[in-house]
Write a protein that holds these residues in place. Structure first.
Motif, short mmCIF file in Angstrom:
data_model
loop_
_atom_site.label_atom_id
_atom_site.label_comp_id
_atom_site.label_asym_id
_atom_site.label_seq_id
_atom_site.Cartn_x
_atom_site.Cartn_y
_atom_site.Cartn_z
N THR A 73 0.82 -1.22 0.00
CA THR A 73 0.00 0.00 0.00
C THR A 73 0.85 1.27 0.00
N THR A 74 2.17 1.12 -0.04
CA THR A 74 3.03 2.31 -0.05
C THR A 74 3.01 3.02 -1.39
N MET A 78 -5.50 -0.34 -5.43
CA MET A 78 -6.88 -0.13 -5.90
C MET A 78 -7.71 0.70 -4.94
N LEU A 79 -7.56 0.48 -3.64
CA LEU A 79 -8.36 1.25 -2.69
C LEU A 79 -8.02 2.73 -2.77
N ALA A 80 -6.76 3.05 -3.01
CA ALA A 80 -6.35 4.46 -3.09
C ALA A 80 -6.71 5.09 -4.43
N ASP A 81 -6.64 4.32 -5.52
CA ASP A 81 -6.71 4.92 -6.85
C ASP A 81 -7.96 4.57 -7.64
N VAL A 82 -8.71 3.57 -7.19
CA VAL A 82 -9.92 3.17 -7.92
C VAL A 82 -11.15 3.26 -7.03
N PRO A 91 -7.83 9.64 4.16
CA PRO A 91 -6.68 9.28 3.31
C PRO A 91 -6.54 7.76 3.23
N PRO A 92 -6.03 7.25 2.13
CA PRO A 92 -5.84 5.80 1.99
C PRO A 92 -4.73 5.29 2.90
N ALA A 179 -14.52 -1.91 2.10
CA ALA A 179 -13.12 -2.14 2.40
C ALA A 179 -13.00 -2.83 3.75
N ALA A 180 -12.46 -4.05 3.74
CA ALA A 180 -12.38 -4.86 4.94
C ALA A 180 -10.94 -4.99 5.42
#
Length: 274
Positions: A73-74, A78-82, A91-92, A179-180
């Motif tokens: 995630t650094t 997908m969670l941050a960008d999609v 924030p992601p 998101a889990a």
């Protein structure tokens, strides 16, 4: 059996990856109707170019029957960008100890019901257990996954329930996405194993995995040669050096080579022209 295909060994498993991408196309486009990009029968997206770890399950026939993608995630994920709208403005996640799990799927057409080794439930649990065990060895403490309510129920029924959720569930195309969060712990792995009756090591050696994969393939399919792990590491370091565009990048590649030197042969790094 489970194999993990990443940047260091993907040159051995190109044919396996092709079958994995084909399974993803059958599941995400054909069965679920997701808006994904499929070319030549394979579902591949931009995140597959970021050298993720693919957790892949092979059945006794050598067929790819399950998979999951793990990505740090650094960087982009997908969670941050999609699926960032799920986060409700927060924030992601950005942490080297938190990985994102996506593109989980199993071959429901080939697998059966029940809890046998060839069942949907068993393969689901084997992929999950393998992913968490691999992540723990890499120092990962938690995984975040974008799932739908159906998958959420599957996780809850299989002793693998999320311990928390981020943001709120949102409609995404034809499905609702959420998101889990799941902890990467021995307790979680043991609970998954107990549910499915999984015992022993789920991971196959590269040799065993390739033997199984090619056993029933056409004779003209050439089996890829097994490369010594030290050679694979050396090749990876050399590729990083050769692809460097600046002195800083070359210095970083050399530093990586020195850091890994106890694990690989003492072959010198080939210098490229300045």
């Amino acid at each position: 059996m489970i194999i993990v295909v990443d940047a260091l060994n993907k040159h051995l498993f190109q044919d396996v990856l092709t079958e994995m991408y084909r399974l993803r196309a059958r599941v995400f486009q054909d069965r679920l109707g997701w808006e994904v990009t499929v070319r030549d029968g394979m579902e591949i997206d931009s995140f597959d170019a970021l050298n993720p770890a693919h957790v892949i399950c092979l059945d006794d026939d050598g067929d790819v029957v399950g998979c999951m993608r793990l990505l740090q995630t650094t960087g982009p994920h997908m969670l941050a960008d999609v699926f960032h709208s799920i986060l409700d403005g927060e924030p992601p996640l950005r942490s080297s100890s938190v990985w994102e799990a996506t593109r989980f799927c199993v071959d429901t057409k080939k697998l059966s019901g029940g809890k046998s080794r060839n069942s949907i439930s068993y393969v689901t649990s084997e992929v999950m257990a393998g992913a968490f065990e691999y992540a723990m060895k890499a120092g990962v403490t938690d995984a975040v996954a974008v799932i739908d309510p159906v998958m959420n129920r599957v996780l809850q029924r299989s002793n693998n329930a999320p311990y928390d959720y981020l943001g709120s569930a949102k409609p995404m195309g034809k499905v609702v996405a959420m998101a889990a969060l799941m902890d990467c712990t021995p307790e979680r792995v043991n609970a998954i194993r107990d549910f499915a009756g999984i015992s022993g090591d789920v991971f196959a050696t590269p040799e065993a995995a390739l033997d199984c994969f090619y056993r029933n393939r056409r004779p003209q399919t050439a089996k890829r040669a097994i490369t010594n792990p030290r050679t694979a590491l050396l090749q990876y370091c050399q590729e990083q050096y050769d692809s460097a565009d600046t002195p800083e990048e070359r210095a970083a590649a050399e530093a990586l080579r020195l850091e890994l030197s106890p694990l690989i042969d003492d072959a010198p790094v080939r210098r490229c022209q300045a």
